[in-house]
Scaffold this active site. Sequence first.
Site, PDB file in Angstrom:
ATOM      1  N   PRO A   1       0.831  -1.220   0.000  1.00 30.16           N
ATOM      2  CG  PRO A   1      -0.150  -1.147   2.124  1.00 30.16           C
ATOM      3  CD  PRO A   1       0.637  -2.031   1.206  1.00 30.16           C
TER       4      PRO A   1
ATOM      5  CD  GLU B   1       0.103  -5.509  10.578  1.00 26.53           C
ATOM      6  OE1 GLU B   1       0.236  -4.415  10.012  1.00 26.53           O
ATOM      7  OE2 GLU B   1      -0.993  -6.074  10.714  1.00 26.53           O
TER       8      GLU B   1
ATOM      9  NE  ARG C   1      -7.787  -5.331 -20.977  1.00 21.15           N
ATOM     10  CZ  ARG C   1      -8.886  -5.734 -21.576  1.00 21.15           C
ATOM     11  NH1 ARG C   1      -9.395  -6.905 -21.315  1.00 21.15           N
ATOM     12  NH2 ARG C   1      -9.501  -4.966 -22.444  1.00 21.15           N
TER      13      ARG C   1
ATOM     14  CG  ASP D   1      -9.978  -1.699 -22.571  1.00 14.60           C
ATOM     15  OD1 ASP D   1     -11.133  -1.876 -22.967  1.00 14.60           O
ATOM     16  OD2 ASP D   1      -9.172  -2.608 -22.335  1.00 14.60           O
TER      17      ASP D   1
HETATM   18  N1  SAM Z   1       1.461  -2.787   7.529  1.00 16.21           N
HETATM   19  C1  SAM Z   1       1.387  -2.583   6.121  1.00 16.21           C
HETATM   20  C2  SAM Z   1       1.209  -1.082   5.836  1.00 16.21           C
HETATM   21  O1  SAM Z   1       0.381  -0.461   6.515  1.00 16.21           O
HETATM   22  O2  SAM Z   1       1.827  -0.573   4.896  1.00 16.21           O
HETATM   23  C3  SAM Z   1       0.222  -3.333   5.497  1.00 16.21           C
HETATM   24  C4  SAM Z   1       0.432  -4.788   5.437  1.00 16.21           C
HETATM   25  S1  SAM Z   1      -0.888  -5.630   4.656  1.00 16.21           S
HETATM   26  C5  SAM Z   1      -1.916  -6.066   5.999  1.00 16.21           C
HETATM   27  C6  SAM Z   1      -0.198  -7.153   4.153  1.00 16.21           C
HETATM   28  C7  SAM Z   1       0.279  -7.217   2.713  1.00 16.21           C
HETATM   29  O3  SAM Z   1      -0.800  -6.965   1.845  1.00 16.21           O
HETATM   30  C8  SAM Z   1       1.342  -6.218   2.326  1.00 16.21           C
HETATM   31  O4  SAM Z   1       2.621  -6.693   2.646  1.00 16.21           O
HETATM   32  C9  SAM Z   1       1.143  -6.096   0.831  1.00 16.21           C
HETATM   33  O5  SAM Z   1       1.877  -7.081   0.126  1.00 16.21           O
HETATM   34  C10 SAM Z   1      -0.350  -6.375   0.652  1.00 16.21           C
HETATM   35  N2  SAM Z   1      -1.163  -5.171   0.394  1.00 16.21           N
HETATM   36  C11 SAM Z   1      -2.043  -4.599   1.253  1.00 16.21           C
HETATM   37  N3  SAM Z   1      -2.640  -3.540   0.709  1.00 16.21           N
HETATM   38  C12 SAM Z   1      -2.152  -3.415  -0.534  1.00 16.21           C
HETATM   39  C13 SAM Z   1      -2.381  -2.481  -1.594  1.00 16.21           C
HETATM   40  N4  SAM Z   1      -3.231  -1.470  -1.464  1.00 16.21           N
HETATM   41  N5  SAM Z   1      -1.692  -2.657  -2.743  1.00 16.21           N
HETATM   42  C14 SAM Z   1      -0.817  -3.673  -2.891  1.00 16.21           C
HETATM   43  N6  SAM Z   1      -0.565  -4.582  -1.917  1.00 16.21           N
HETATM   44  C15 SAM Z   1      -1.208  -4.462  -0.751  1.00 16.21           C
END
Ligand code: SAM
Length: 256
Positions: free
Chosen positions: A89, A116, A154, A169
């Site tokens: 994220p 996490e 795609r 698209d």
């Molecule tokens: N503690 C982290 C933070 O707040 O940045 C979030 C960890 S999340 C619970 C667990 C995993 O989900 C991350 O390591 C990532 O690989 C994935 N993930 C969660 N949200 C994501 C997003 N919006 N885009 C891409 N990957 C995501």
Amino acid sequence: MAMNLSVVTIFPRMFDAVLEHGISARAINSGALALKLWNPRDFTTDRHRAVDDRPYGGGAGMLMKPLPLARTIDALKAENPGPVIYLSPQGEKLEQRVVTELAELPALVLLAGRYEGIDERIVESRVEREISIGDYVLSGGELAAMVIIESIARLLPGVLGNPQSAHEDSFSNGFVGADSDCRLLDYPHYTRPEIFEGRAVPEVLRSGDHRQIQRWRLMQALGRTQARRPELLAERELDAQQIALLKTYQLEKNHE
Ligand code: SAM
């Protein structure tokens, strides 16, 4: 040659969704995409095959341990020299521009976090890029990795029956009648029957007049983009024809 795509995940079965269904499955079956899943649990050294551990400094939740991830990535690098992308994220936001860029690479590694997240030293030592699929938090990177796989598949040569579909698209560049940096939402689509629940397909689409159809589609795309995502239009200057089409769109909307 097939795009060489590797995914690092502790939940490889989740990828049955893209391996077995839709355009991504077609890309794999046609040889445009080679997808291999790598499970860090197979690279653990302890009896419990643990991939997670408690975070230093305390706090809620567990973290992915660095060693199984490092061993997994180092092993797959012998087969896949592509850049490692960590789904996070905190990464740059995924947009069609990024998808197009990724689809042109010969090889790519997607790293899905869990818990996490992953030990920061893996990000420092083995990750080239971080990509987020939006400002919300998932419990794992698998769905985000699948979003990337679907959107890339795609665009790979020979995967879509009609390659023009991808160009037309939303967010794509090749919109009929638009210049090369024009990123617009897609125009509305209709199929049979001609009248459904009292609503008719717009007459112009039944006219057979291809010039008028293109004009109408561009007008709809411009109008929708202005109404729903005005910032996409603000990024560029409209030409006189596009301004005129937007005015006509507004007038028609006001009369509805
Ligand atoms: N503690 C982290 C933070 O707040 O940045 C979030 C960890 S999340 C619970 C667990 C995993 O989900 C991350 O390591 C990532 O690989 C994935 N993930 C969660 N949200 C994501 C997003 N919006 N885009 C891409 N990957 C995501």
